[in-house]
Design an enzyme around this catalytic site. Structure first.
Site, PDB file in Angstrom:
ATOM      1  N   GLU A  60       0.823  -1.263  -0.147  1.00 57.32           N
ATOM      2  CA  GLU A  60       0.051  -0.084  -0.040  1.00 57.32           C
ATOM      3  C   GLU A  60       0.850   1.181  -0.028  1.00 57.32           C
ATOM      4  O   GLU A  60       0.626   2.319  -0.637  1.00 57.32           O
ATOM      5  CB  GLU A  60      -0.810  -0.089   1.263  1.00 57.32           C
ATOM      6  CG  GLU A  60      -1.803   1.328   1.176  1.00 57.32           C
ATOM      7  CD  GLU A  60      -2.747   1.265   2.618  1.00 57.32           C
ATOM      8  OE1 GLU A  60      -3.444   2.273   2.670  1.00 57.32           O
ATOM      9  OE2 GLU A  60      -2.836   0.066   3.031  1.00 57.32           O
ATOM     10  N   GLU A 100       7.532   4.114 -19.345  1.00 57.26           N
ATOM     11  CA  GLU A 100       6.253   4.074 -20.354  1.00 57.26           C
ATOM     12  C   GLU A 100       6.606   4.956 -21.423  1.00 57.26           C
ATOM     13  O   GLU A 100       6.283   4.393 -22.818  1.00 57.26           O
ATOM     14  CB  GLU A 100       4.927   4.744 -19.637  1.00 57.26           C
ATOM     15  CG  GLU A 100       4.607   3.925 -18.503  1.00 57.26           C
ATOM     16  CD  GLU A 100       4.855   4.578 -17.137  1.00 57.26           C
ATOM     17  OE1 GLU A 100       4.353   4.326 -16.241  1.00 57.26           O
ATOM     18  OE2 GLU A 100       5.956   5.171 -17.104  1.00 57.26           O
ATOM     19  N   CYS A 128       2.286   8.165 -14.208  1.00 60.83           N
ATOM     20  CA  CYS A 128       1.977   9.150 -13.848  1.00 60.83           C
ATOM     21  C   CYS A 128       1.075   9.938 -14.851  1.00 60.83           C
ATOM     22  O   CYS A 128       0.847   9.574 -16.151  1.00 60.83           O
ATOM     23  CB  CYS A 128       3.252   9.954 -13.694  1.00 60.83           C
ATOM     24  SG  CYS A 128       4.303  10.446 -15.390  1.00 60.83           S
ATOM     25  N   CYS A 131       2.932  10.470 -18.174  1.00 63.92           N
ATOM     26  CA  CYS A 131       2.941   9.110 -19.098  1.00 63.92           C
ATOM     27  C   CYS A 131       1.729   8.813 -19.723  1.00 63.92           C
ATOM     28  O   CYS A 131       1.325   8.292 -20.693  1.00 63.92           O
ATOM     29  CB  CYS A 131       3.708   8.268 -18.093  1.00 63.92           C
ATOM     30  SG  CYS A 131       5.435   8.524 -18.073  1.00 63.92           S
TER      31      CYS A 131
END
Length: 224
Positions: A60, A100, A128, A131
């Protein structure tokens, strides 16, 4: 002071890669870590097992995981039904070009209009906003491209900008999924180096299913 700064640099380099931090008092080990190139795009067929175990873990809170690891499968199909397939992985430093973007710059910089491309990414964390925008632009101008992105974690998913970017990805036709335990096993078997004598079997971590359900719920809430 200089030695303390060098140790700090080495600690950061080691933690990002999931490497053992216990031997940083060893001058040779310290020198080796400091001399690693800090910002680059790395490509290859299989990534080290310790990188996978640290970077892909679907925790997490992803403290220390300042890289993106992207494993890809590219299938290009012609009119005759023949399929050209390739696979590999990229890793980045977040201070440099992201994985990416690097994929479209280095792995698939051009698309043959006579082929249909089915591309699958297995990524340590979701894109993000920048990207996501690059992916959307590529999809909009490349009608013969289908992209499926499976992610281990959601990157900064509470941020409105990130949520908006993920929604736009869906609207652009990109399929976005959270990696299931079976997907982690697939990556382990197909994209991770196996040491000689090491068991090929994937060993799931204790909370892998729980964390998958956690992120699956968050993504569903964002995309609804």
């Amino acid at each position: 002071m200089a030695q303390k700064e060098e140790a700090a640099v080495a600690t950061e380099a080691a933690s990002q890669n999931g490497e053992d931090l216990e031997n940083l008092d060893d001058p040779e080990k310290l020198k080796e870590l400091i001399e690693l190139p800090p910002f680059e795009i790395v490509t290859g067929e299989r990534l080290p097992a310790n990188f996978f175990k640290f970077q892909f873990r679907n925790v997490e809170y992803s403290s220390g995981r300042n890289k993106t690891f992207l494993c890809y499968v590219v299938e290009a199909q012609g009119k005759g039904g023949q399929v050209q397939a390739s696979r590999g992985y990229l890793e980045d430093e977040h201070a440099a070009a992201h994985a990416e973007e690097a994929f479209f710059n280095t792995i698939l910089p051009a698309f043959d209009p006579a082929l249909r491309y089915n591309v699958t990414w297995y990524v340590s964390s979701s894109p993000c906003a920048a990207c996501a925008d690059r992916i959307i632009k590529t999809l909009s101008k490349t009608k013969n491209l289908r992209l499926l992105i499976l992610v281990g974690r959601l990157f900064m998913w509470e941020e409105p900008e990130i949520q908006a970017a993920l929604k736009k990805l869906k609207e652009a036709g990109c399929k976005l999924r959270i990696m299931k335990p079976q997907d982690f096993e697939y990556v382990w078997q197909n994209f991770v180096e196996q040491e000689e004598g090491e068991s090929k079997a994937f060993q799931p971590w204790e909370d892998i299913q729980e964390n998958f359900l956690y992120y699956e719920e968050k993504l569903a809430d964002i995309l609804k």
